[in-house]
Write a protein that holds these residues in place. Sequence first.
Motif, mmCIF file in Angstrom:
data_model
loop_
_atom_site.group_PDB
_atom_site.id
_atom_site.type_symbol
_atom_site.label_atom_id
_atom_site.label_comp_id
_atom_site.label_asym_id
_atom_site.label_seq_id
_atom_site.Cartn_x
_atom_site.Cartn_y
_atom_site.Cartn_z
ATOM 1 N N GLY A 51 0.811 -1.208 0.000
ATOM 2 C CA GLY A 51 0.000 0.000 0.000
ATOM 3 C C GLY A 51 0.851 1.266 0.000
ATOM 4 N N GLN A 52 0.216 2.390 -0.273
ATOM 5 C CA GLN A 52 0.931 3.670 -0.335
ATOM 6 C C GLN A 52 1.458 4.119 1.027
ATOM 7 N N GLU A 53 0.932 3.571 2.108
ATOM 8 C CA GLU A 53 1.404 3.933 3.450
ATOM 9 C C GLU A 53 2.467 2.976 3.974
ATOM 10 N N ASP A 54 2.687 1.853 3.282
ATOM 11 C CA ASP A 54 3.736 0.928 3.699
ATOM 12 C C ASP A 54 5.097 1.584 3.472
ATOM 13 N N VAL A 55 6.018 1.355 4.396
ATOM 14 C CA VAL A 55 7.337 1.987 4.369
ATOM 15 C C VAL A 55 8.373 0.962 3.914
ATOM 16 N N ASP A 62 18.134 -9.723 -2.009
ATOM 17 C CA ASP A 62 17.274 -9.419 -3.159
ATOM 18 C C ASP A 62 15.790 -9.421 -2.818
ATOM 19 N N THR A 63 15.455 -9.240 -1.565
ATOM 20 C CA THR A 63 14.076 -9.292 -1.099
ATOM 21 C C THR A 63 13.716 -7.979 -0.424
ATOM 22 N N PRO A 64 12.794 -7.200 -1.003
ATOM 23 C CA PRO A 64 12.414 -5.945 -0.361
ATOM 24 C C PRO A 64 11.697 -6.194 0.962
ATOM 25 N N PHE A 65 11.947 -5.300 1.916
ATOM 26 C CA PHE A 65 11.344 -5.398 3.237
ATOM 27 C C PHE A 65 10.519 -4.142 3.487
ATOM 28 N N TYR A 66 9.226 -4.354 3.733
ATOM 29 C CA TYR A 66 8.290 -3.266 4.003
ATOM 30 C C TYR A 66 7.724 -3.421 5.411
ATOM 31 N N ILE A 67 7.307 -2.299 5.968
ATOM 32 C CA ILE A 67 6.644 -2.284 7.264
ATOM 33 C C ILE A 67 5.442 -1.356 7.138
ATOM 34 N N PHE A 72 5.816 1.413 11.502
ATOM 35 C CA PHE A 72 7.055 2.171 11.373
ATOM 36 C C PHE A 72 7.129 3.268 12.432
ATOM 37 N N GLU A 73 6.005 3.877 12.758
ATOM 38 C CA GLU A 73 6.011 4.924 13.787
ATOM 39 C C GLU A 73 6.539 4.394 15.112
ATOM 40 N N TYR A 74 6.227 3.138 15.434
ATOM 41 C CA TYR A 74 6.740 2.523 16.658
ATOM 42 C C TYR A 74 8.221 2.167 16.540
ATOM 43 N N TRP A 75 8.632 1.698 15.360
ATOM 44 C CA TRP A 75 9.958 1.117 15.198
ATOM 45 C C TRP A 75 10.957 2.001 14.464
ATOM 46 N N GLN A 76 10.643 3.252 14.217
ATOM 47 C CA GLN A 76 11.541 4.086 13.415
ATOM 48 C C GLN A 76 12.905 4.320 14.066
#
Length: 129
Positions: A51-55, A62-67, A72-76
């Motif tokens: 989604g557009q809000e996923d960071v 070679d594997t993208p990692f999204y949160i 992300f607000e908790y883990w930034q």
Amino acid sequence: MSVERVTVTPKAEALLRKLQGQYGPLLFHQSGGCCDGSAPMCFPRGDFKIGQEDVFLGTIVDTPFYISGPQFEYWQHTHLTVDVVPGRGSGFSVEAPEGVRFLIRSRVFEDAEYRALQEAGPPPRGPQH
């Protein structure tokens, strides 16, 4: 100073390479969990819609990692390391049939790392791959 937000243990790297041989390109998504031991989900790249809000935190093996944005607000302020341990994770994550599960190990960024991340600006949101 270049700072990675996410890395992988050698054991998790070996499993990822094996799973890539079975499923092709993969992606990780971390949508919940508040701390060490939370389980990221691993999917064939076309099977999960980012989604557009996923960071986007980075790429491991070679594997993208999204949160998710709220996560992300908790883990930034936290560096994430993807590891693998025995046990059953989610039935939707591709490692489940292997009798293991991916999990997150975390540590708070050091002051210099966090300053470097602040100078670099926020990580991108939405699909990157």
